[in-house]
Design a protein around this motif. Structure first.
Motif, PDB file in Angstrom:
ATOM      1  N   PHE A  48       0.832  -1.195   0.000  1.00  0.00           N
ATOM      2  CA  PHE A  48       0.000   0.000   0.000  1.00  0.00           C
ATOM      3  C   PHE A  48       0.875   1.255   0.000  1.00  0.00           C
ATOM      4  O   PHE A  48       0.557   2.242  -0.678  1.00  0.00           O
ATOM      5  N   GLN A  49       1.966   1.208   0.745  1.00  0.00           N
ATOM      6  CA  GLN A  49       2.927   2.315   0.738  1.00  0.00           C
ATOM      7  C   GLN A  49       3.431   2.567  -0.680  1.00  0.00           C
ATOM      8  O   GLN A  49       3.562   3.730  -1.103  1.00  0.00           O
ATOM      9  N   PHE A  50       3.703   1.500  -1.395  1.00  0.00           N
ATOM     10  CA  PHE A  50       4.157   1.616  -2.781  1.00  0.00           C
ATOM     11  C   PHE A  50       3.138   2.365  -3.637  1.00  0.00           C
ATOM     12  O   PHE A  50       3.489   3.272  -4.400  1.00  0.00           O
ATOM     13  N   CYS A  51       1.863   2.015  -3.497  1.00  0.00           N
ATOM     14  CA  CYS A  51       0.812   2.663  -4.296  1.00  0.00           C
ATOM     15  C   CYS A  51       0.724   4.151  -3.982  1.00  0.00           C
ATOM     16  O   CYS A  51       0.614   4.987  -4.887  1.00  0.00           O
ATOM     17  N   VAL A  52       0.788   4.494  -2.695  1.00  0.00           N
ATOM     18  CA  VAL A  52       0.688   5.900  -2.285  1.00  0.00           C
ATOM     19  C   VAL A  52       1.867   6.702  -2.817  1.00  0.00           C
ATOM     20  O   VAL A  52       1.705   7.792  -3.394  1.00  0.00           O
ATOM     21  N   VAL A  53       3.086   6.182  -2.628  1.00  0.00           N
ATOM     22  CA  VAL A  53       4.287   6.908  -3.038  1.00  0.00           C
ATOM     23  C   VAL A  53       4.365   7.012  -4.554  1.00  0.00           C
ATOM     24  O   VAL A  53       4.785   8.047  -5.097  1.00  0.00           O
ATOM     25  N   LEU A  54       3.960   5.952  -5.269  1.00  0.00           N
ATOM     26  CA  LEU A  54       3.974   5.988  -6.731  1.00  0.00           C
ATOM     27  C   LEU A  54       3.038   7.071  -7.252  1.00  0.00           C
ATOM     28  O   LEU A  54       3.410   7.869  -8.130  1.00  0.00           O
ATOM     29  N   PHE A  55       1.821   7.126  -6.730  1.00  0.00           N
ATOM     30  CA  PHE A  55       0.863   8.152  -7.146  1.00  0.00           C
ATOM     31  C   PHE A  55       1.394   9.555  -6.833  1.00  0.00           C
ATOM     32  O   PHE A  55       1.279  10.478  -7.654  1.00  0.00           O
ATOM     33  N   SER A  56       1.993   9.707  -5.656  1.00  0.00           N
ATOM     34  CA  SER A  56       2.528  11.014  -5.245  1.00  0.00           C
ATOM     35  C   SER A  56       3.658  11.468  -6.154  1.00  0.00           C
ATOM     36  O   SER A  56       3.763  12.652  -6.497  1.00  0.00           O
ATOM     37  N   SER A  57       4.529  10.524  -6.539  1.00  0.00           N
ATOM     38  CA  SER A  57       5.666  10.879  -7.397  1.00  0.00           C
ATOM     39  C   SER A  57       5.203  11.301  -8.783  1.00  0.00           C
ATOM     40  O   SER A  57       5.806  12.181  -9.408  1.00  0.00           O
ATOM     41  N   ILE A  58       4.134  10.668  -9.299  1.00  0.00           N
ATOM     42  CA  ILE A  58       3.581  11.054 -10.604  1.00  0.00           C
ATOM     43  C   ILE A  58       2.993  12.459 -10.530  1.00  0.00           C
ATOM     44  O   ILE A  58       3.138  13.272 -11.446  1.00  0.00           O
ATOM     45  N   LEU A  59       2.340  12.760  -9.425  1.00  0.00           N
ATOM     46  CA  LEU A  59       1.716  14.068  -9.249  1.00  0.00           C
ATOM     47  C   LEU A  59       2.742  15.159  -8.968  1.00  0.00           C
ATOM     48  O   LEU A  59       2.544  16.321  -9.350  1.00  0.00           O
ATOM     49  N   TYR A  60       3.866  14.789  -8.325  1.00  0.00           N
ATOM     50  CA  TYR A  60       4.788  15.794  -7.799  1.00  0.00           C
ATOM     51  C   TYR A  60       5.461  16.640  -8.881  1.00  0.00           C
ATOM     52  O   TYR A  60       5.504  17.870  -8.768  1.00  0.00           O
ATOM     53  N   LEU A  61       6.007  16.002  -9.900  1.00  0.00           N
ATOM     54  CA  LEU A  61       6.789  16.754 -10.891  1.00  0.00           C
ATOM     55  C   LEU A  61       5.988  17.870 -11.563  1.00  0.00           C
ATOM     56  O   LEU A  61       6.437  19.023 -11.588  1.00  0.00           O
ATOM     57  N   PRO A  62       4.818  17.605 -12.121  1.00  0.00           N
ATOM     58  CA  PRO A  62       4.062  18.723 -12.716  1.00  0.00           C
ATOM     59  C   PRO A  62       3.664  19.772 -11.686  1.00  0.00           C
ATOM     60  O   PRO A  62       3.678  20.970 -11.980  1.00  0.00           O
ATOM     61  N   LEU A  63       3.305  19.330 -10.468  1.00  0.00           N
ATOM     62  CA  LEU A  63       2.935  20.282  -9.432  1.00  0.00           C
ATOM     63  C   LEU A  63       4.124  21.153  -9.035  1.00  0.00           C
ATOM     64  O   LEU A  63       4.011  22.384  -8.914  1.00  0.00           O
TER      65      LEU A  63
END
Length: 457
Positions: free
Chosen positions: A396-411
């Protein structure tokens, strides 16, 4: 005087001598690591003004950016180091020393093959890229930066292979030895840099990079020989102990650690590159100095939680859930101390900066405040993440961090363009909220036996 000392000594005795053996060891290891890190922090604070006395602000920003880029490569061990850490702790808890040696031998061979392949690939690609453009360095530094990249990359790759020693020591619940290695490396490196700059008047990034990368290799080689020949000869890696069947167990958990680490690279190591490309290398200094100042808190909390990771693996293997609950309570008390210290550090920040770096780099109060919020969010999440990692329940940690990393760069790019450095810090805080506040929920589900599906894997 005795009246004043008696209560203090009683508290110290209760903290470090009372309780079960696992708790006492974790606390003592934390204390030893705190001692080493205290010295290490002082040395790191000495390093920055020493560097700035010889190099310009732009060169400092470039150096920090190069290190950030190179450190990305260290995560391409597919998480095998972290996988080894957990599997070794489990093997030692079951007193299965042959299995432990097989895990160690298999990991060393596989990781060595991976990183040596990366070196070969890099040497093929190296002549075709203008590396100084990647870090946004000025043209007059082009030749020097290209050479520095070559030195730092190759040397760092060999360091990553030797750093498997760190995961072995963590698996053996010897984190204090890891901090000893870090302290010795820092002392020797800082002394060598001081001699090069002050005695020989060297102001070359090439020479500087040689000192900074070759010394760790030598130190790790010495400690590796000592560990496997003197302390733990029964764990010495050997080719005839390499087992293909262990690859599934190591890669199974290691792959998720790798993907989490890779995502965390985007969330942390990309910041210097974003600043350098969007705002210019001269802006990296303010961010990095503020981060280094508050990294005292990060390091302190990391030191305290590190012994608990493998201790939790041991406790979880033996189904000692009461000990895990008690450990979380202890770590939450430590977090409150970190919170108070963060407030004090904010109040004293400008005074410390004047003494530390003078007027070389200006760090605004708002930068320190926002960086503090980010560091505190990371620390709070780490209370539970270190426990969950010890249980190996990380999908579950993997899913959260993966989603966050995808969102982070454009943000981060959007907010940096719009609000410059402050925008980047706001992006970091937004993402930190998502990547850390899920952990208490999963922990409670696991400890109550109510976790299901991806929460229990």
């Amino acid at each position: 005087m005795q009246f004043l000392l008696s209560p203090i000594l009683a508290i110290i005795h209760r903290i470090f001598k009372q309780g079960d053996a696992r708790s006492v060891k974790a606390r003592r290891d934390s204390l030893k690591m705190l001692r080493n890190k205290g010295v290490s922090v002082i040395l790191s604070f000495c390093f920055l003004p020493l560097f700035l006395s010889c190099f310009e602000r732009v060169e400092y920003g470039i150096w920090v950016t190069i290190l950030s880029l190179i450190n990305w490569v260290g995560f391409f061990d597919i998480g095998l180091g972290q996988g080894l850490r957990n599997k070794l702790a489990e093997s030692m808890a079951m007193k299965n020393y042959r299995l432990a040696k097989e895990y160690v031998s298999t990991t060393y061979v596989v990781v060595s093959l991976i990183f040596l392949s990366i070196i070969c690939l890099f040497l093929i690609l190296y002549p075709f890229l203008d590396w100084y453009k990647i870090v946004n360095a000025p043209n007059y530094l082009s030749q020097e930066i290209n050479v520095v990249i070559l030195i730092v990359f190759v040397a760092t790759i060999f360091t990553f292979i030797l750093r498997l020693l760190v995961f072995v020591l963590y698996g053996l619940q010897q984190p204090n030895v890891v901090s000893n290695i870090g302290l010795v490396t820092q002392i020797v490196t800082l002394g060598s840099v001081f001699i090069a700059i002050k005695w020989f008047q060297i102001s070359s990034l090439v020479v500087f990079s040689l000192i900074m990368t070759l010394i760790p290799i030598v130190i790790y080689m010495i400690y590796t020989a000592y560990l496997y020949i003197v302390r733990y000869p029964f764990l010495m890696p050997k080719l005839n102990y390499v087992r293909k069947k262990h690859m599934h167990a190591l890669v199974g958990i290691g792959l998720f650690f790798f993907l989490i680490q890779l995502a965390n690279i985007i969330l942390t190591q990309s910041n210097n590159l974003i600043i350098s490309k969007v705002l210019g290398p001269e802006y990296v200094g303010e961010f990095h100095v503020a981060f280094q100042y508050l990294s005292v808190l990060t390091m302190f909390f990391y030191i305290v939680t590190t012994p608990y990771w493998s201790a939790v693996t041991d406790a979880y293997t033996q189904k000692n859930y009461d000990w895990i609950r008690k450990s979380v309570k202890d770590l939450k008390i430590v977090f409150r101390v970190v919170l108070v210290v963060a407030v004090i550090m904010n109040l004293l920040s400008q005074f410390v900066f004047r003494i530390w770096i003078g007027d070389k780099i200006h760090i605004r109060n708002i930068t320190v405040i926002l960086m503090s919020l980010y560091v505190l969010l990371q620390a709070y999440g780490n209370i539970y993440i270190s426990i969950i990692n010890g249980m190996s329940k990380i999908r579950f940690q993997f899913c959260v961090v993966l989603f966050s990393s995808i969102l982070y760069l454009p943000l981060a790019l959007f907010l940096t363009h719009k609000y410059e450095l402050i925008g980047l810090l706001i992006a970091m805080i937004i993402i930190a909220l998502g990547t850390n506040l899920w952990a208490p929920i999963q922990y409670r589900m696991l400890i109550k036996g109510k976790a299901f599906g991806i929460f229990d894997r």
